[in-house]
Design a protein around this motif. Sequence first.
Motif, mmCIF file in Angstrom:
data_model
loop_
_atom_site.group_PDB
_atom_site.id
_atom_site.type_symbol
_atom_site.label_atom_id
_atom_site.label_comp_id
_atom_site.label_asym_id
_atom_site.label_seq_id
_atom_site.Cartn_x
_atom_site.Cartn_y
_atom_site.Cartn_z
ATOM 1 N N MET A 214 -0.983 -7.237 -0.183
ATOM 2 C CA MET A 214 -0.357 -6.979 1.099
ATOM 3 C C MET A 214 -1.226 -5.981 1.850
ATOM 4 O O MET A 214 -1.428 -4.874 1.390
ATOM 5 C CB MET A 214 1.051 -6.415 0.879
ATOM 6 N N ALA A 215 -1.756 -6.389 2.963
ATOM 7 C CA ALA A 215 -2.641 -5.530 3.735
ATOM 8 C C ALA A 215 -1.878 -4.529 4.588
ATOM 9 O O ALA A 215 -2.311 -3.411 4.765
ATOM 10 C CB ALA A 215 -3.549 -6.378 4.613
ATOM 11 N N THR A 216 -0.744 -4.931 5.118
ATOM 12 C CA THR A 216 0.048 -4.067 5.986
ATOM 13 C C THR A 216 1.527 -4.222 5.641
ATOM 14 O O THR A 216 2.020 -5.324 5.466
ATOM 15 C CB THR A 216 -0.155 -4.448 7.467
ATOM 16 N N PHE A 217 2.198 -3.101 5.543
ATOM 17 C CA PHE A 217 3.639 -3.067 5.312
ATOM 18 C C PHE A 217 4.307 -3.127 6.679
ATOM 19 O O PHE A 217 4.004 -2.333 7.567
ATOM 20 C CB PHE A 217 3.988 -1.770 4.583
ATOM 21 N N THR A 218 5.200 -4.085 6.873
ATOM 22 C CA THR A 218 5.809 -4.318 8.177
ATOM 23 C C THR A 218 7.297 -3.965 8.167
ATOM 24 O O THR A 218 7.890 -3.731 7.107
ATOM 25 C CB THR A 218 5.671 -5.793 8.580
ATOM 26 N N ARG B 12 7.991 0.717 -6.561
ATOM 27 C CA ARG B 12 7.810 -0.275 -7.631
ATOM 28 C C ARG B 12 7.186 -1.560 -7.108
ATOM 29 O O ARG B 12 6.305 -2.136 -7.746
ATOM 30 C CB ARG B 12 9.151 -0.586 -8.287
ATOM 31 N N GLY B 13 7.653 -2.010 -5.976
ATOM 32 C CA GLY B 13 7.171 -3.262 -5.419
ATOM 33 C C GLY B 13 5.723 -3.227 -4.978
ATOM 34 O O GLY B 13 5.011 -4.231 -5.072
ATOM 35 N N LEU B 14 5.291 -2.063 -4.507
ATOM 36 C CA LEU B 14 3.930 -1.959 -3.969
ATOM 37 C C LEU B 14 2.971 -1.208 -4.880
ATOM 38 O O LEU B 14 1.776 -1.130 -4.604
ATOM 39 C CB LEU B 14 3.963 -1.281 -2.594
ATOM 40 N N GLY B 15 3.510 -0.629 -5.946
ATOM 41 C CA GLY B 15 2.655 0.114 -6.854
ATOM 42 C C GLY B 15 2.091 1.385 -6.255
ATOM 43 O O GLY B 15 0.961 1.774 -6.536
ATOM 44 N N ILE B 16 2.884 2.037 -5.423
ATOM 45 C CA ILE B 16 2.464 3.297 -4.808
ATOM 46 C C ILE B 16 3.473 4.377 -5.164
ATOM 47 O O ILE B 16 4.559 4.089 -5.674
ATOM 48 C CB ILE B 16 2.345 3.180 -3.269
ATOM 49 N N SER B 17 3.101 5.606 -4.891
ATOM 50 C CA SER B 17 4.007 6.730 -5.091
ATOM 51 C C SER B 17 4.161 7.453 -3.759
ATOM 52 O O SER B 17 3.187 7.996 -3.226
ATOM 53 C CB SER B 17 3.442 7.674 -6.150
ATOM 54 N N LEU B 18 5.354 7.413 -3.223
ATOM 55 C CA LEU B 18 5.616 8.074 -1.938
ATOM 56 C C LEU B 18 5.867 9.555 -2.179
ATOM 57 O O LEU B 18 6.661 9.920 -3.052
ATOM 58 C CB LEU B 18 6.824 7.453 -1.248
ATOM 59 N N PRO B 19 5.200 10.414 -1.429
ATOM 60 C CA PRO B 19 5.440 11.848 -1.586
ATOM 61 C C PRO B 19 6.802 12.216 -1.012
ATOM 62 O O PRO B 19 7.374 11.476 -0.221
ATOM 63 C CB PRO B 19 4.319 12.476 -0.758
ATOM 64 N N GLU B 20 7.305 13.371 -1.445
ATOM 65 C CA GLU B 20 8.530 13.863 -0.810
ATOM 66 C C GLU B 20 8.128 14.246 0.608
ATOM 67 O O GLU B 20 7.377 15.179 0.822
ATOM 68 C CB GLU B 20 9.088 15.053 -1.574
ATOM 69 N N ASP B 21 8.601 13.482 1.544
ATOM 70 C CA ASP B 21 8.127 13.586 2.919
ATOM 71 C C ASP B 21 9.303 13.316 3.848
ATOM 72 O O ASP B 21 10.141 12.469 3.551
ATOM 73 C CB ASP B 21 7.021 12.530 3.123
ATOM 74 N N VAL C 197 4.089 4.463 4.389
ATOM 75 C CA VAL C 197 3.708 3.454 3.398
ATOM 76 C C VAL C 197 2.312 2.911 3.716
ATOM 77 O O VAL C 197 1.461 2.789 2.818
ATOM 78 C CB VAL C 197 4.737 2.310 3.337
ATOM 79 N N ASN C 198 2.054 2.610 4.973
ATOM 80 C CA ASN C 198 0.745 2.064 5.339
ATOM 81 C C ASN C 198 -0.395 3.057 5.122
ATOM 82 O O ASN C 198 -1.525 2.649 4.846
ATOM 83 C CB ASN C 198 0.765 1.523 6.769
ATOM 84 N N GLU C 199 -0.106 4.341 5.225
ATOM 85 C CA GLU C 199 -1.135 5.352 4.925
ATOM 86 C C GLU C 199 -1.536 5.286 3.449
ATOM 87 O O GLU C 199 -2.684 5.559 3.106
ATOM 88 C CB GLU C 199 -0.612 6.760 5.224
ATOM 89 N N LEU C 200 -0.600 4.943 2.588
ATOM 90 C CA LEU C 200 -0.843 4.936 1.149
ATOM 91 C C LEU C 200 -1.350 3.604 0.625
ATOM 92 O O LEU C 200 -1.980 3.557 -0.430
ATOM 93 C CB LEU C 200 0.441 5.314 0.411
ATOM 94 N N LEU C 201 -1.088 2.526 1.335
ATOM 95 C CA LEU C 201 -1.478 1.206 0.844
ATOM 96 C C LEU C 201 -2.974 1.026 0.613
ATOM 97 O O LEU C 201 -3.359 0.527 -0.437
ATOM 98 C CB LEU C 201 -0.960 0.106 1.770
ATOM 99 N N PRO C 202 -3.834 1.385 1.527
ATOM 100 C CA PRO C 202 -5.256 1.136 1.285
ATOM 101 C C PRO C 202 -5.764 1.776 0.004
ATOM 102 O O PRO C 202 -6.596 1.226 -0.690
ATOM 103 C CB PRO C 202 -5.943 1.744 2.511
ATOM 104 N N ALA C 203 -5.217 2.932 -0.352
ATOM 105 C CA ALA C 203 -5.646 3.613 -1.570
ATOM 106 C C ALA C 203 -5.159 2.886 -2.826
ATOM 107 O O ALA C 203 -5.730 3.037 -3.888
ATOM 108 C CB ALA C 203 -5.132 5.052 -1.569
ATOM 109 N N SER C 204 -4.128 2.090 -2.683
ATOM 110 C CA SER C 204 -3.558 1.427 -3.863
ATOM 111 C C SER C 204 -4.063 0.004 -4.048
ATOM 112 O O SER C 204 -3.785 -0.622 -5.041
ATOM 113 C CB SER C 204 -2.030 1.430 -3.780
ATOM 114 N N ILE C 205 -4.787 -0.521 -3.080
ATOM 115 C CA ILE C 205 -5.250 -1.917 -3.162
ATOM 116 C C ILE C 205 -6.632 -1.966 -3.773
ATOM 117 O O ILE C 205 -7.460 -1.177 -3.571
ATOM 118 C CB ILE C 205 -5.246 -2.578 -1.763
#
Length: 86
Positions: free
Chosen positions: A1-5, A53-62, A78-86
């Motif tokens: 997934m390139a972009t979370f919508t 879980r679905g995207l395999g990322i860890s969201l910071p307390e934000d 989420v989109n800020e974190l996605l490129p680092a996880s792909i």
Amino acid sequence: MATFTQADLVGYIRQAAGEDDAFDLDGDIAEITFSDLGYDSVAMVEITLLVERGLGISLPEDDRASKNATPKEFIGLVNELLPASI
């Protein structure tokens, strides 16, 4: 997934916390806080866990992942974190 919508987020919201009949989640909700949409802190924890879980990322307390955030803010986080996880 390139972009979370918004459509992706709405899918997670429905799965984690259901849908309030007062709002059409498929409508223009980008600038409405999750709290105003009827989602409390517990719902946000459930939504956040499913997204992580679905995207395999860890969201910071934000603040962008809190009940006082908007879907637009959450999606941006989420989109800020996605490129680092792909």
